[in-house]
Design a protein around this motif. Structure first.
Motif, PDB file in Angstrom:
ATOM      1  N   VAL A 305      48.251  22.178  23.421  1.00 10.14           N
ATOM      2  CA  VAL A 305      47.036  21.565  23.958  1.00 10.14           C
ATOM      3  C   VAL A 305      47.163  21.121  25.415  1.00 10.14           C
ATOM      4  O   VAL A 305      46.173  21.113  26.145  1.00 10.14           O
ATOM      5  CB  VAL A 305      46.585  20.366  23.098  1.00 10.14           C
ATOM      6  CG1 VAL A 305      46.099  20.831  21.742  1.00 10.14           C
ATOM      7  CG2 VAL A 305      47.673  19.330  22.952  1.00 10.14           C
ATOM      8  N   ALA A 306      48.364  20.729  25.865  1.00 12.02           N
ATOM      9  CA  ALA A 306      48.470  20.152  27.211  1.00 12.02           C
ATOM     10  C   ALA A 306      49.936  20.099  27.630  1.00 12.02           C
ATOM     11  O   ALA A 306      50.824  20.471  26.876  1.00 12.02           O
ATOM     12  CB  ALA A 306      47.871  18.744  27.215  1.00 12.02           C
ATOM     13  N   ARG A 307      50.173  19.626  28.870  1.00 11.70           N
ATOM     14  CA  ARG A 307      51.558  19.410  29.290  1.00 11.70           C
ATOM     15  C   ARG A 307      52.187  18.290  28.462  1.00 11.70           C
ATOM     16  O   ARG A 307      53.337  18.364  28.061  1.00 11.70           O
ATOM     17  CB  ARG A 307      51.603  19.067  30.781  1.00 11.70           C
ATOM     18  CG  ARG A 307      51.303  20.245  31.704  1.00 11.70           C
ATOM     19  CD  ARG A 307      51.751  19.948  33.126  1.00 11.70           C
ATOM     20  NE  ARG A 307      51.009  18.854  33.724  1.00 11.70           N
ATOM     21  CZ  ARG A 307      49.912  19.007  34.463  1.00 11.70           C
ATOM     22  NH1 ARG A 307      49.427  20.237  34.683  1.00 11.70           N
ATOM     23  NH2 ARG A 307      49.296  17.968  34.985  1.00 11.70           N
ATOM     24  N   ASN A 308      51.418  17.218  28.255  1.00  7.68           N
ATOM     25  CA  ASN A 308      51.847  16.098  27.426  1.00  7.68           C
ATOM     26  C   ASN A 308      50.647  15.661  26.587  1.00  7.68           C
ATOM     27  O   ASN A 308      49.550  15.511  27.115  1.00  7.68           O
ATOM     28  CB  ASN A 308      52.313  14.910  28.272  1.00  7.68           C
ATOM     29  CG  ASN A 308      53.363  15.306  29.302  1.00  7.68           C
ATOM     30  OD1 ASN A 308      53.031  15.535  30.462  1.00  7.68           O
ATOM     31  ND2 ASN A 308      54.600  15.383  28.886  1.00  7.68           N
ATOM     32  N   ALA A 309      50.860  15.480  25.312  1.00 11.98           N
ATOM     33  CA  ALA A 309      49.792  15.020  24.418  1.00 11.98           C
ATOM     34  C   ALA A 309      50.183  13.637  23.906  1.00 11.98           C
ATOM     35  O   ALA A 309      51.110  13.510  23.112  1.00 11.98           O
ATOM     36  CB  ALA A 309      49.598  16.003  23.271  1.00 11.98           C
ATOM     37  N   HIS A 310      49.491  12.615  24.387  1.00  7.34           N
ATOM     38  CA  HIS A 310      49.929  11.246  24.130  1.00  7.34           C
ATOM     39  C   HIS A 310      49.434  10.718  22.795  1.00  7.34           C
ATOM     40  O   HIS A 310      50.188  10.161  22.001  1.00  7.34           O
ATOM     41  CB  HIS A 310      49.457  10.333  25.268  1.00  7.34           C
ATOM     42  CG  HIS A 310      50.247   9.071  25.384  1.00  7.34           C
ATOM     43  ND1 HIS A 310      51.001   8.755  26.485  1.00  7.34           N
ATOM     44  CD2 HIS A 310      50.423   8.040  24.513  1.00  7.34           C
ATOM     45  CE1 HIS A 310      51.601   7.592  26.307  1.00  7.34           C
ATOM     46  NE2 HIS A 310      51.258   7.132  25.116  1.00  7.34           N
ATOM     47  N   ASP A 311      48.130  10.848  22.530  1.00  4.46           N
ATOM     48  CA  ASP A 311      47.535  10.274  21.318  1.00  4.46           C
ATOM     49  C   ASP A 311      46.438  11.190  20.818  1.00  4.46           C
ATOM     50  O   ASP A 311      45.988  12.109  21.542  1.00  4.46           O
ATOM     51  CB  ASP A 311      46.983   8.882  21.641  1.00  4.46           C
ATOM     52  CG  ASP A 311      46.719   8.037  20.415  1.00  4.46           C
ATOM     53  OD1 ASP A 311      47.161   8.434  19.301  1.00  4.46           O
ATOM     54  OD2 ASP A 311      46.080   6.963  20.535  1.00  4.46           O
ATOM     55  N   ALA A 312      45.995  10.969  19.587  1.00  4.44           N
ATOM     56  CA  ALA A 312      44.921  11.783  19.010  1.00  4.44           C
ATOM     57  C   ALA A 312      44.160  10.970  17.990  1.00  4.44           C
ATOM     58  O   ALA A 312      44.697  10.057  17.367  1.00  4.44           O
ATOM     59  CB  ALA A 312      45.496  13.049  18.357  1.00  4.44           C
ATOM     60  N   CYS A 313      42.887  11.308  17.819  1.00  2.00           N
ATOM     61  CA  CYS A 313      42.088  10.739  16.746  1.00  2.00           C
ATOM     62  C   CYS A 313      41.223  11.843  16.155  1.00  2.00           C
ATOM     63  O   CYS A 313      41.145  12.951  16.700  1.00  2.00           O
ATOM     64  CB  CYS A 313      41.234   9.570  17.246  1.00  2.00           C
ATOM     65  SG  CYS A 313      39.826  10.057  18.281  1.00  2.00           S
ATOM     66  N   LEU A 314      40.574  11.551  15.047  1.00  2.00           N
ATOM     67  CA  LEU A 314      39.776  12.544  14.326  1.00  2.00           C
ATOM     68  C   LEU A 314      38.321  12.129  14.305  1.00  2.00           C
ATOM     69  O   LEU A 314      37.993  10.968  14.009  1.00  2.00           O
ATOM     70  CB  LEU A 314      40.300  12.696  12.895  1.00  2.00           C
ATOM     71  CG  LEU A 314      41.767  13.109  12.781  1.00  2.00           C
ATOM     72  CD1 LEU A 314      42.236  13.030  11.344  1.00  2.00           C
ATOM     73  CD2 LEU A 314      41.981  14.498  13.333  1.00  2.00           C
TER      74      LEU A 314
END
Length: 316
Positions: A305-314
């Motif tokens: 998804v990206a260089r760094n993926a810090h957090d996610a929600c749904l």
């Protein structure tokens, strides 16, 4: 071409016999993933694993949390909060004084959110309709992770990523939160999450391979073994999902006793974890992937998804 009645019935029967994952695919919704170093919010289809779009945001979108059918984003480095609409297509700022907003939790009523501010040492109250802060309380330290009682009476927040104390805040009047006491965990605490029943609070360590389980009264009732600290927790139906980004594991525990059911390998750097409607997601800060797992914790997709993926929600 005109279908006969028999062909129509056969088509209907075939649809009804689709495997559960395909039959439910359209209702799975999306994951919103913060790409903090790229100032983007990445929208990922849970059904297909495709990146649907990239939404430009203010700098440093670090944490993101579902609040009703919207999402709140914390931009820690610039002291700002943003609200993402239900279609994940537009982002608007939240008004109010803040310094280093970190993590968020939704009030059960859905119109308010609680936000920790590590810089100010406060718990903020945000009115989502007015799009501004409407209350705050000093919690005596750099507030970070937080959990809210499902009945909307109490918030617990760790005072730092390796916290000696956990602040307990009364939110019976949610716009006028009150600090009522401190809990001293048996280790330096990191994540703090209420179980869906509201009868237990899971507290993870920022330094040790341990998890503590509390009653909301503040009574310690059990400790569990864990992988490398820090760990993060999300809950599903009768289970808890615990990630260790340093070990690269997603562990599944039975509720309420915490018995370990399974351990699955996930990318290193997968610290944060979210669960909703039978789906579990864990973004990797190290390699920029998003793991999508099923109810058992088994990984079904790993998405770049990206260089760094810090957090996610749904979002639904």
């Amino acid at each position: 071409m005109t279908l006969t009645r028999r062909e129509l019935l056969l088509a209907a029967l075939t649809t009804s016999l689709l495997p559960p994952d395909r039959a439910a695919a359209r209702s799975l919704g999306v994951a919103l993933v913060t790409a903090d170093t790229q100032s983007q919010l990445v929208v990922v289809s849970l059904a297909t694993g495709r990146v649907l779009r990239r939404l430009a945001t203010p700098r440093d979108p670090r944490a993101v949390e579902t609040i009703g059918d919207q999402a709140l984003v914390a931009h820690t480095a610039i002291g700002q909060l943003s609200l993402v609409d239900r279609e994940a297509r537009a982002i608007t700022p939240i008004e109010g004084h803040m310094e280093q907003p970190r993590y968020m939790a939704a009030h059960p009523a859905g119109d308010l959110a609680f936000v920790t501010d590590s810089g100010l040492g406060t718990l903020l109250v945000v009115d989502l309709h007015a799009r501004r802060t409407v209350g705050r309380v000093d919690v005596g330290g750099p507030a970070r992770h937080l959990g809210i009682d499902p009945t909307g009476r109490t918030v617990w927040t760790s005072l730092g990523g390796k916290a000696e104390r956990i602040a307990v805040v009364d939110i019976a009047d949610p716009r006028r939160p009150r600090l009522v006491r401190m809990v001293r965990p048996p280790f330096l605490a990191h994540d703090v999450v209420f179980a869906p029943s509201g009868q237990w609070v899971w507290v993870t360590s920022g330094t040790e391979r341990r998890i503590a389980i509390y009653r909301p009264s503040g009574r310690l009732v059990a400790t569990l073994a864990a992988d490398l600290a820090p760990q993060h927790v999300a809950f599903g139906r009768r289970v808890a999902y615990v990630t260790s980004g340093d070990s690269g594991t997603l562990r599944v525990h039975r509720l309420p006793n915490g018995h370990l059911l399974a351990s699955h390998t996930i990318p290193l750097g997968s610290y944060n974890v979210s669960s909703r409607s039978g789906t579990v997601v864990a973004p990797s800060l190290s390699d920029g992937t998003l793991v999508i797992a099923d109810l058992s914790g088994r990984v079904t997709r790993t998405v770049d998804v990206a260089r760094n993926a810090h957090d996610a929600c749904l979002l639904p």
